[in-house]
Design a protein around this motif. Structure first.
Motif, PDB file in Angstrom:
ATOM      1  N   SER A   1       6.674 -45.535  -5.779  1.00 45.25           N
ATOM      2  CA  SER A   1       5.834 -45.093  -6.742  1.00 45.25           C
ATOM      3  C   SER A   1       4.245 -45.762  -6.547  1.00 45.25           C
ATOM      4  O   SER A   1       4.247 -46.970  -6.182  1.00 45.25           O
ATOM      5  CB  SER A   1       6.448 -45.468  -8.034  1.00 45.25           C
ATOM      6  OG  SER A   1       5.204 -45.199  -9.028  1.00 45.25           O
ATOM      7  N   TYR A   2       3.263 -45.207  -6.823  1.00 48.41           N
ATOM      8  CA  TYR A   2       1.870 -45.464  -6.873  1.00 48.41           C
ATOM      9  C   TYR A   2       1.642 -46.271  -8.291  1.00 48.41           C
ATOM     10  O   TYR A   2       0.875 -47.080  -8.304  1.00 48.41           O
ATOM     11  CB  TYR A   2       0.828 -44.501  -6.687  1.00 48.41           C
ATOM     12  CG  TYR A   2       0.906 -43.974  -5.258  1.00 48.41           C
ATOM     13  CD1 TYR A   2       0.823 -44.582  -4.272  1.00 48.41           C
ATOM     14  CD2 TYR A   2       0.836 -42.440  -5.183  1.00 48.41           C
ATOM     15  CE1 TYR A   2       0.830 -44.146  -2.919  1.00 48.41           C
ATOM     16  CE2 TYR A   2       0.823 -41.933  -3.907  1.00 48.41           C
ATOM     17  CZ  TYR A   2       0.799 -42.705  -2.725  1.00 48.41           C
ATOM     18  OH  TYR A   2       0.655 -42.161  -1.563  1.00 48.41           O
TER      19      TYR A   2
ATOM     20  N   GLY B   1       4.514 -40.316  -8.272  1.00 51.09           N
ATOM     21  CA  GLY B   1       4.195 -40.053  -7.084  1.00 51.09           C
ATOM     22  C   GLY B   1       5.403 -40.732  -6.035  1.00 51.09           C
ATOM     23  O   GLY B   1       5.436 -40.484  -4.635  1.00 51.09           O
ATOM     24  N   GLU B   2       6.557 -41.230  -6.595  1.00 49.16           N
ATOM     25  CA  GLU B   2       7.527 -41.544  -5.937  1.00 49.16           C
ATOM     26  C   GLU B   2       8.314 -40.271  -5.144  1.00 49.16           C
ATOM     27  O   GLU B   2       8.519 -39.341  -5.760  1.00 49.16           O
ATOM     28  CB  GLU B   2       8.650 -42.253  -6.807  1.00 49.16           C
ATOM     29  CG  GLU B   2       9.872 -42.749  -6.096  1.00 49.16           C
ATOM     30  CD  GLU B   2      10.933 -43.398  -7.079  1.00 49.16           C
ATOM     31  OE1 GLU B   2      11.664 -44.348  -6.430  1.00 49.16           O
ATOM     32  OE2 GLU B   2      10.971 -42.901  -8.024  1.00 49.16           O
TER      33      GLU B   2
END
Length: 517
Positions: A313-314, A322-323
């Motif tokens: 993730s971000y 975003g993962e």
């Protein structure tokens, strides 16, 4: 240049960290160069304890050279321009940094007791290399590097001598913290007291696991590097190591070519990924292969190959923004129409999707942490993998690999062996076609009991005897490759392709050369 005192150096100048001098009371076992004439390795035995040590013998800088080293490090950090495009750091250093160094070298004039090549070695090591760990990264025999904290020796796992302490020790917390921050940064990740745990990929595809300060490791920062082999261990290497024999290798080659599904079972550092890489390289030529891993470790010499890696993730919160998980990748890969789907290691819900793919006719390979076949199947059918027992019969083979103590000799010898090869019939029913005899260090065959060979024979319209003869022919080819030392993965791939399209000619060539030898 004015001569500096030891006290001035220790307080005002950065002294590059290097390995401690070789200790007394050691028996040298082997010495080999890593980068002549600057750094060598000595594998030694401690005469008091009998244990092995991995000793780095590195040229040291004198006082004048330390002063020049500091000047050059400061100058390069000020004058080097950041490249606008992605470049190889060492190649960039060769062209840009050395021009700046040559300019300052001329301005300093001729100096006695100064070896510029030695200074350049340390500057390059600490600017674009791996710092004090650079000699260990240069040694192809090193598999893992473990820095367990300040004041403790760095440990390495050597392919021949196993786990050994080194004479590299980080004496100051700041030195270790700085190295970890730099390595994490060049991996494109971030580490801090807020986010003290990082799993990253270093340049060269080496896997880095780092902890920062005392947030999660009370003894301070730590790091572990699992080195990536650009020249992977192949099936011929495994024959040479004794991990398996030519009959097992020929059987697995035949099964992979016929797109049977398999799991590689073993504990940590048993050699699961290495064996998986060797199996995937024997898949039928032309097959579309999709590999899915957290960090790319598989290295294949095939063109029709799509490697995929997961992405964390971000987000900095509990939201996983975003993962891209292994589960997401396995689902997406099914829309790529793969012939064979390979998952580096199954641990969660991605196992369920993989077995869905296997049940619909895709070839499937993966590794799993377990001690034996039964415990592996138990893990697969339990949460979080939760594969339904009715899907287990779609799995064809389970290959168990283990790091073992080898029999014979006065001293303990370790090695990796394929403990068993089982054909999966059901959750509670497996047929053992090969097993390792620990007392004699030999492999025992029960191929006459193979169920999968009977199934393939029916499908191909031949007899089991015909298939056993085919396995014998492949044994001859593998023995030829071993005798001729044809072991590089690209060379082996050519032979596997030749045998698939021209089996008779390739077999004749092998048998002629084996006979001559």
């Amino acid at each position: 240049m004015e001569k500096l005192t030891t006290s001035e150096i220790s307080t005002e100048l950065r002294i590059p960290i290097s390995a401690s001098p070789l200790p007394p009371l050691i028996e040298e076992v082997i010495r080999y160069p890593l980068l002549e004439p600057f750094v060598y390795v000595v594998i030694a035995r401690d005469v008091t304890t009998g244990g092995y040590m991995y000793l780095v013998d590195e040229l040291r800088l004198n006082e004048e050279e330390i002063g020049i080293y500091n000047t050059l490090m400061d100058t390069l950090q000020f004058e080097l321009k950041v490249p606008r495009s992605e470049v190889d750091p060492k190649a960039y250093f060769e062209t840009s940094a050395k021009a700046i160094i040559d300019k300052y070298r001329i301005s300093m004039g001729r100096m006695k007791n100064v070896a510029w090549s030695k200074i350049l070695y340390y500057v390059e090591r600490d600017m674009v290399g791996f710092g004090p760990l650079d000699p260990l990264m240069r040694d192809p025999a090193i598999e893992d590097i473990s820095v367990n904290g300040v004041g403790k020796p760095v440990y390495v796992f050597h392919s021949k001598f196993e786990s050994m302490p080194t004479n590299i020790v980080f004496e100051r917390e700041q030195d270790l913290n700085d190295l970890i921050v730099r390595l994490v940064h060049i991996s494109g990740k971030h580490i801090s007291t807020a986010f003290p745990l990082v799993d990253a990929t270093l340049p060269g595809r080496h896997r880095l696991m780092a902890t920062y300060m005392k947030e999660v490791t009370p003894s301070g920062s730590t790091l572990t590097i699992r080195k990536f082999r650009s020249d992977p261990v192949t099936i011929v290497d495994m024959l040479n190591y004794g991990t398996l024999n030519s009959e097992i290798a020929a059987y697995l080659w035949f099964m992979m070519e016929n797109r049977l599904s398999a799991i590689v079972v073993g504990a940590t550092a048993a050699g699961k990924t290495t064996l998986l890489n060797a199996l995937v390289s024997m898949i039928r030529p032309g097959s579309k292969i999709v590999t899915i891993e957290e960090v790319q470790e598989l290295n294949l010499a095939v063109e029709n190959w799509v490697p995929m890696i997961s992405r964390p993730s971000y987000g900095l919160s509990t939201e996983k923004i975003g993962e891209v998980s292994l589960f997401d990748l396995v689902k997406a890969s099914l829309r790529m129409r793969p012939d064979v789907l390979v998952v580096g290691e199954v641990r969660g819900e991605e196992a369920y999707v993989l077995f869905q793919a296997i049940s619909t006719g895709h070839g499937g390979l993966c590794t799993i942490h377990a001690e034996d076949v039964r415990s592996a199947l138990k893990r697969l059918t339990s949460k979080p993998m939760d594969v339904a027992p009715s899907y287990i019969p779609f799995l064809d083979l389970a290959v168990v690999v283990r790091r073992v103590v080898l029999p014979g000799g006065d001293k303990l010898r370790f090695g990796r062996r394929i403990i068993s090869v089982d054909e999966i019939i059901d959750v509670d029913n497996q047929v053992k076609v090969f097993e390792w005899n620990a007392a004699k260090d030999v492999f025992e065959s029960h191929l006459e009991e193979s169920v999968k060979l009977k199934k393939i024979a029916e499908f191909k319209g031949v007899t089991v005897k015909d298939l056993l003869q085919e396995i014998e022919r492949r044994k001859v080819v593998l023995n030829w490759l071993r005798q001729m030392n044809i072991r590089h993965y690209t060379d082996l791939q050519k032979v596997f392709v030749d045998y698939y399209y021209k089996p008779v000619e390739t077999y004749q060539r092998a048998i002629e050369r084996v006979t001559k030898t």
